[in-house]
Design a protein around this motif. Structure first.
Motif, PDB file in Angstrom:
ATOM      1  N   THR A 146      43.151  12.270  73.754  1.00  0.00           N
ATOM      2  CA  THR A 146      42.598  12.600  75.071  1.00  0.00           C
ATOM      3  C   THR A 146      43.598  13.336  75.951  1.00  0.00           C
ATOM      4  O   THR A 146      43.219  14.227  76.718  1.00  0.00           O
ATOM      5  N   THR A 184      38.434  10.552  79.902  1.00  0.00           N
ATOM      6  CA  THR A 184      37.690  11.605  80.580  1.00  0.00           C
ATOM      7  C   THR A 184      36.197  11.342  80.457  1.00  0.00           C
ATOM      8  O   THR A 184      35.757  10.479  79.694  1.00  0.00           O
ATOM      9  N   ALA A 208      42.607  16.769  77.689  1.00  0.00           N
ATOM     10  CA  ALA A 208      42.662  16.965  79.137  1.00  0.00           C
ATOM     11  C   ALA A 208      43.618  18.082  79.527  1.00  0.00           C
ATOM     12  O   ALA A 208      43.432  18.738  80.562  1.00  0.00           O
ATOM     13  N   LEU A 230      44.887   8.449  78.973  1.00  0.00           N
ATOM     14  CA  LEU A 230      43.831   8.948  79.845  1.00  0.00           C
ATOM     15  C   LEU A 230      42.436   8.676  79.279  1.00  0.00           C
ATOM     16  O   LEU A 230      42.269   8.421  78.083  1.00  0.00           O
ATOM     17  N   VAL A 242      38.855  12.998  85.065  1.00  0.00           N
ATOM     18  CA  VAL A 242      39.977  12.448  84.307  1.00  0.00           C
ATOM     19  C   VAL A 242      40.561  11.264  85.058  1.00  0.00           C
ATOM     20  O   VAL A 242      40.815  11.357  86.265  1.00  0.00           O
TER      21      VAL A 242
END
Length: 275
Positions: free
Chosen positions: A100, A46, A104, A44, A35
């Motif tokens: 995201t 990943t 995450a 973010l 991440v």
């Protein structure tokens, strides 16, 4: 350039395969190194985003070698691809993991979005829920349909118009700056109930299926909106930018509202957005 029914099936399969191979094995199974922050702690990326986008892009390039492919995660390497959507003969726009931050955090509220544009017009879209294995498919002029994991399919329809104090919806004011941020967040108290999913895929599915009366956003990156706006319109809704003009591929500014009809749109614009 046209997209056939076989092409639509192919696009759905591409998205589902990426979800099965790259996204779901990493859900609630991410290490610290998997991440990274892009612009902030809530923006973010990943390994699931990167690998799913790569997989979908490769499949699209193989089948449509001359098409423009615009992926959210590849955008930073070449920002000219977004304005190129306005004129591209055929283009595909990918959001590999929309939501995201939720993904995450281990929240099952995220999706994969893919839109098809032809000469500056969105003609088809896929919104896939990797957790439920449900898929929203929309084709311009043919409606928007939700197909469940078991194969059952239903045509989507937006909510019936209602009074402002009976509406359920959300405006993504968290990505705005003052004075818009404070004004809009305060105005949300005028409606029955508000939600913030931080996931365009879920928001457009909910508003296109009549679960929400309206949604709105200030940030207009194409991977977040093209497929969803078409789905909402094909389900009978009215979507326009804050100034009342249509939202088109390649545009990234101006804000957007999706509502059951034009009158509801005008009400939300006036009473909630405050312009």
């Amino acid at each position: 350039m046209s997209i056939s029914d076989k092409d639509i099936l192919f696009l759905g399969d591409c998205v589902k395969e990426a979800a099965r191979a790259e996204i779901m094995p990493r859900f609630r199974n991410l290490g610290t190194a998997d991440v990274s922050e892009k612009t902030s702690a809530i923006d973010l990326v990943t390994q699931a985003d990167l690998l799913a986008e790569h997989r979908i892009t490769a499949a699209l390039k193989e089948r449509f070698p001359s098409a423009l492919v615009v992926g959210e995660e590849a955008y930073d390497a070449d920002r000219s691809v977004v304005p190129a959507l306005a004129d591209a003969e055929l283009a595909f726009v990918i959001d590999p993991v929309d939501g995201t931050f939720n993904f995450a955090a281990g929240l099952p509220v995220f999706g994969t979005m893919l839109a098809v544009t032809v000469r500056g017009e969105t003609v088809a879209g896929i919104i896939h829920d990797p957790v439920l294995d449900d898929t929203l498919t929309v084709i311009k002029g043919a409606g928007a349909f939700l197909t469940r994991q078991d194969g059952q399919s239903s045509k989507l329809k937006v909510a019936e118009p209602t009074a402002l104090n009976q509406m359920v919806g959300g405006i993504s004011w968290g990505h705005m700056v003052d004075p818009d941020r404070s004004r809009i967040s305060a105005n949300m108290a005028k409606i029955k109930m508000t939600f913030a999913f931080n996931c365009s895929a879920y928001e457009y599915w909910l508003v296109a299926s009549g679960k929400l009366h309206f949604i709105g956003h200030a940030k207009l990156m194409p991977w977040d909106h093209l497929a969803g706006v078409l789905a909402h319109q094909e389900a009978g809704g009215h979507t326009a930018k804050f100034d009342g003009t249509p939202y088109r591929p390649g545009e990234t500014t101006g804000g957007i509202i999706s509502a059951p009809d034009r009158e509801s749109w005008q009400l939300i614009r006036r009473e909630i957005v405050g312009i």
